[in-house]
Design a protein around this motif. Structure first.
Motif, PDB file in Angstrom:
ATOM      1  N   LEU B 190       0.861  -1.180   0.000  1.00  0.00           N
ATOM      2  CA  LEU B 190       0.000   0.000   0.000  1.00  0.00           C
ATOM      3  C   LEU B 190       0.897   1.230   0.000  1.00  0.00           C
ATOM      4  O   LEU B 190       1.169   1.818   1.035  1.00  0.00           O
ATOM      5  N   THR B 192       0.738   4.366  -0.887  1.00  0.00           N
ATOM      6  CA  THR B 192       0.323   5.647  -0.288  1.00  0.00           C
ATOM      7  C   THR B 192      -0.503   5.418   0.972  1.00  0.00           C
ATOM      8  O   THR B 192      -1.024   6.358   1.539  1.00  0.00           O
ATOM      9  N   GLY B 193      -0.629   4.175   1.412  1.00  0.00           N
ATOM     10  CA  GLY B 193      -1.499   3.893   2.541  1.00  0.00           C
ATOM     11  C   GLY B 193      -0.784   3.463   3.800  1.00  0.00           C
ATOM     12  O   GLY B 193      -1.422   3.103   4.781  1.00  0.00           O
ATOM     13  N   SER B 194       0.546   3.457   3.806  1.00  0.00           N
ATOM     14  CA  SER B 194       1.246   3.135   5.044  1.00  0.00           C
ATOM     15  C   SER B 194       2.518   3.971   5.133  1.00  0.00           C
ATOM     16  O   SER B 194       3.021   4.458   4.124  1.00  0.00           O
ATOM     17  N   ASN B 282      -0.085   9.656   6.527  1.00  0.00           N
ATOM     18  CA  ASN B 282       0.984   8.708   6.837  1.00  0.00           C
ATOM     19  C   ASN B 282       2.346   9.366   7.022  1.00  0.00           C
ATOM     20  O   ASN B 282       3.335   8.938   6.443  1.00  0.00           O
TER      21      ASN B 282
END
Lengths: 430, 339
Positions: B190, B192-194, B282
């Motif tokens: 992920l 851009t998600g972590s 993040n």
């Protein structure tokens, strides 16, 4: 040589200052006018003459035909169209700058419903009462609520929007009515090796929409009717817990944390989702996109709630009058023209914009053209406007940051909700 | 530069006319006045474009943001704030609901100040380090004479020629979950998600974009080193490594330091890449992103934050110029001498 050594830091400072200026560009003259509001609001109520209508980019070409029609009927009160960019943030900043400059040439404007309270509290919007009154009869209640601040109508609903649950009709015979029912159906997704449910969970405005829906559907609130933080309740926690658990269990696929509207739509069209929460615009695309694998199989239902339909977050725009306008009587007539049944019908057919008049949702001709209207009606009837507060940017930030942390498991739902409450309170305390 | 240029002129003038001392003084005097008149337009322009906004921002930063009057529901003027806006950021103090102050709760901008300060410096140090090493390497290659050299030089410039916002959107799609990066490596990251993947995604995008800039500045420095120096070293039996360490590095240092200075200043105000790729989620919120978000919540607090950012960047620039010998003007004159 010596003097040059001395001058260089100054030169660097100059360059830096220039870049700093670029950053602070929006800051010129941050004063607000509260005392003057009543004065400006009382002026020019009978004024008639040419006016300017301000709106973001007119992508579906509805504004120009409407204005041509108006101008043909009102040769002495012509409307000029000032088109802004298509970015909501830029539209907001453009309006703020012109209000601060008391620009009399911004007479009437389309305002995203989350800005109404802020602009009204700054004293920039003309209250729509007495001489400038607008009738809201026959309009959907939640849209009127989104235009109301401090029990006063400050704008007229212009177009609406609500969340819809898209689902795979080939796999799910009857759509779920409640959240728990939907979670129960996730077995079907597992058997078919696809994701179960996704909305918009990236950290941006869409997460506020989705978190607010979870909280409101469970009976919670983010702010109360007086705009005070009211999110610290068992109901709100239950709502957010629904989302957090679904993400933890894998019912919401891991990658959904990177989804905005478009990524979710693509995943649904690729057949990778059983249920998908999105806006009405997806309908046409999912039906016609070459890459859509669910063209004939997807169906629509209202969002699932606790015991029945869920509380969708409301989208859409309101049309408002500037207190600095010189021709308020003309503006009031123009607002009536925009909210008229005829114009609303034109909005729906030409621009796919959801009408604000209840009866159009049952109109046979429109429903054939836009089959999602009956579902959307249920959605909007149960919708809750996003927090109506003059501190909206701070409130949405508080919701996003804490809901995101809870989703990712970085903090518990309890602490996320109590942090949300504290952050909203501190925004209002300024 | 300018004084050196004028000197010969002045001596020539005195040589021609041999005027009395008095009239020379007078001439100098009127010339000075004339010079100021000619300079005035640009000075006024600088005052309007730079000094006024900076002063205005500083004045605003000592004003309170307007607050909501509960009785009327309208905003009212905030009045003077003293250093409140600055303590709001530096000490992360927010206004408590009943008055007074409390530590900013998570989910407010104030709570993010030191985090974003750390993020900004982290991005600066890492990206500039990568860009310097890679840029140097690219410059050394480009400095050699080989067939197709000008083609390579032009090609290297392509990432730099693309606007940053476009670059950011490009990498946003590459690092999407269904994007090329994951497809190519068969991973399910992920991006851009972590937290760490998001940071690295931004670092990769920034390095890709600005290494060419670094490479070109260093290349300019490399080309000033005369070939004879290398030939002499070769004759003296210096190894490649010795030539690089004892000739290339010291001689390219002025140009290198200026390039690093520019990049550091640029990186400290990084905005577009994280704003578009992650919206600051993040742990990628930089100071500039924080300023822009604060502008929508209150100008005066934002003015304080941009003043703090300005001072921080100024301090870094000062340290570079004063102690590390990055000197744009010196570099320019030494290049003049080398010719």
């Amino acid at each position: 040589m010596k003097s040059k050594k001395f001058l260089l830091p100054a030169a660097v400072a100059g360059v830096l200052a220039l870049s700093l200026t670029a950053c602070g560009g929006g800051g010129g003259g941050g004063g607000t006018s509260s005392g003057g509001a009543s004065g400006d609001a009382a002026n020019n109520l009978d004024g008639r003459g040419p006016i300017t209508y301000v709106q973001g980019k007119d992508n579906s070409n509805v504004v120009r035909p409407l204005i041509e029609k108006w101008n043909a009927a009102h040769p002495d009160e012509k409307v000029t169209f000032k088109e802004q960019s298509d970015q909501a943030d830029q539209q907001h900043d453009d309006l703020v700058q012109n209000f601060q400059a008391k620009n009399a040439n911004y007479d009437v404007m389309s305002v995203d419903l989350i800005w109404v309270a802020e602009f009204a509290a700054k004293g920039w919007l003309q209250p729509l009462k007495d001489k400038t009154a607008i009738s809201t009869d026959g309009m959907l209640e939640s849209t009127v609520k989104s235009a109301t601040y401090n029990n006063t109508l400050y704008a007229a609903p212009q177009s609406s929007d609500g969340g819809i649950l898209y689902y795979r009709g080939d796999l799910v015979p009857n759509p779920p009515k409640t959240w728990d029912e939907m979670m129960g159906m996730c077995e079907i997704a597992k058997q078919n090796n696809i994701g179960c449910y996704a909305g918009q969970f990236q950290k941006y405005e869409g997460l506020t929409v989705n978190a607010a829906e979870a909280i409101n559907s469970a009976g919670g609130k983010i702010v109360d009717d007086s705009g005070k933080a009211a999110v610290n309740s068992a109901e709100a926690k239950a709502g957010l817990t629904n989302l957090v658990n679904a993400y933890k269990d894998g019912n919401i696929p891991t990658e959904a944390i990177t989804f905005q509207e478009e990524q979710g739509r693509q995943a649904f069209e690729a057949g990778k989702l059983l249920f998908h929460r999105n806006w009405p615009y997806v309908y046409n695309l999912a039906k016609t996109d070459g890459s859509s694998t669910v063209k004939d199989t997807f169906k629509m239902a209202p969002l699932p709630g606790k015991d029945g339909p869920g509380a969708s977050s409301l989208g859409g725009h309101n049309i408002a009058m500037s207190v600095y306008s010189k021709n308020k009587a003309t503006v009031a007539d123009f607002i009536k023209f925009i909210t008229s049944e005829e114009t609303q019908r034109f909005y729906a057919t030409q621009g796919s914009l959801a009408p604000v008049l209840t009866k159009l949702y049952d109109d046979q001709e429109l429903v054939t053209k836009l089959p999602y209207l009956p579902v959307l009606k249920t959605s909007i009837e149960n919708a809750v406007p996003r927090p109506v507060t003059p501190f909206y940017p701070a409130v949405t930030k508080a919701v996003q940051d804490n809901a995101y942390a809870a989703l990712k498991g970085e903090k518990t739902v309890d602490s996320a909700i109590s942090d949300m409450q504290a952050a909203i309170e501190s925004a209002g305390a300024k | 530069m300018s004084t050196e240029l004028q000197k010969p002129d002045a001596t020539a003038a005195t040589g021609h006319t041999m005027p009395s001392r008095e009239s020379a003084d007078r001439k100098q005097l009127t010339q000075g006045r004339w010079a100021y008149t000619l300079l005035a337009p640009s000075l006024i322009l600088l005052a309007i474009v730079i000094i006024y906004p900076v002063l205005n921002a500083i004045i605003m930063s000592f004003q309170k943001d307007s607050g909501l009057d509960p009785a009327t529901g309208f905003f009212s003027e905030g009045g003077p704030a003293g250093f409140e806006n600055y303590t709001h950021w530096l000490l992360q103090q927010c206004t408590a609901p009943g008055g007074g102050s409390l530590a900013c709760p998570p989910g407010t901008l104030g709570a993010q100040f030191w985090d974003s300060m750390g993020t900004t410096f982290f991005f600066t140090v890492v990206t500039v380090a990568f860009e310097t090493v890679l840029g140097f390497w690219m410059a050394v290659i480009m400095a050699r004479a080989f067939r197709g050299r000008s083609l390579i030089r032009a090609a290297v410039l392509v990432p730099w020629a693309i606007p940053t916002a476009v670059t950011a959107k490009l990498w946003f799609f590459i690092f999407a979950f269904e994007g090329i990066a994951n497809k190519l490596f068969g991973t399910q990251i992920l991006w851009t998600g972590s937290e760490w993947p998001a940071k690295w995604a931004i670092i990769i995008a920034d390095v890709w974009k600005t290494t060419p800039f670094m490479a070109l500045l260093i290349l300019a420095g490399l080309q000033l080193i005369p070939d004879e120096v290398y030939e002499a070293a070769k004759v003296d039996g210096a190894s490649t490594w010795q030539r690089f360490r004892l000739i290339t590095l010291p001689l390219v240092k002025p140009a290198l330091m200026v390039a690093i200075l520019f990049r550091v200043l640029d990186a400290l105000r990084m905005y577009d890449l994280p704003a578009i790729m992650t919206q600051g989620a993040n742990g990628t919120t930089t100071l500039s992103i924080l300023v822009v978000q604060q502008i929508r919540q209150g100008f005066n607090t934002a003015a304080a934050l941009s003043t703090i950012t300005f001072l921080v960047i100024f301090l870094v620039a000062f340290i570079f110029v004063r102690f590390l010998g990055a000197n744009a003007v010196d570099a320019a004159t030494s290049s003049g001498k080398a010719k």
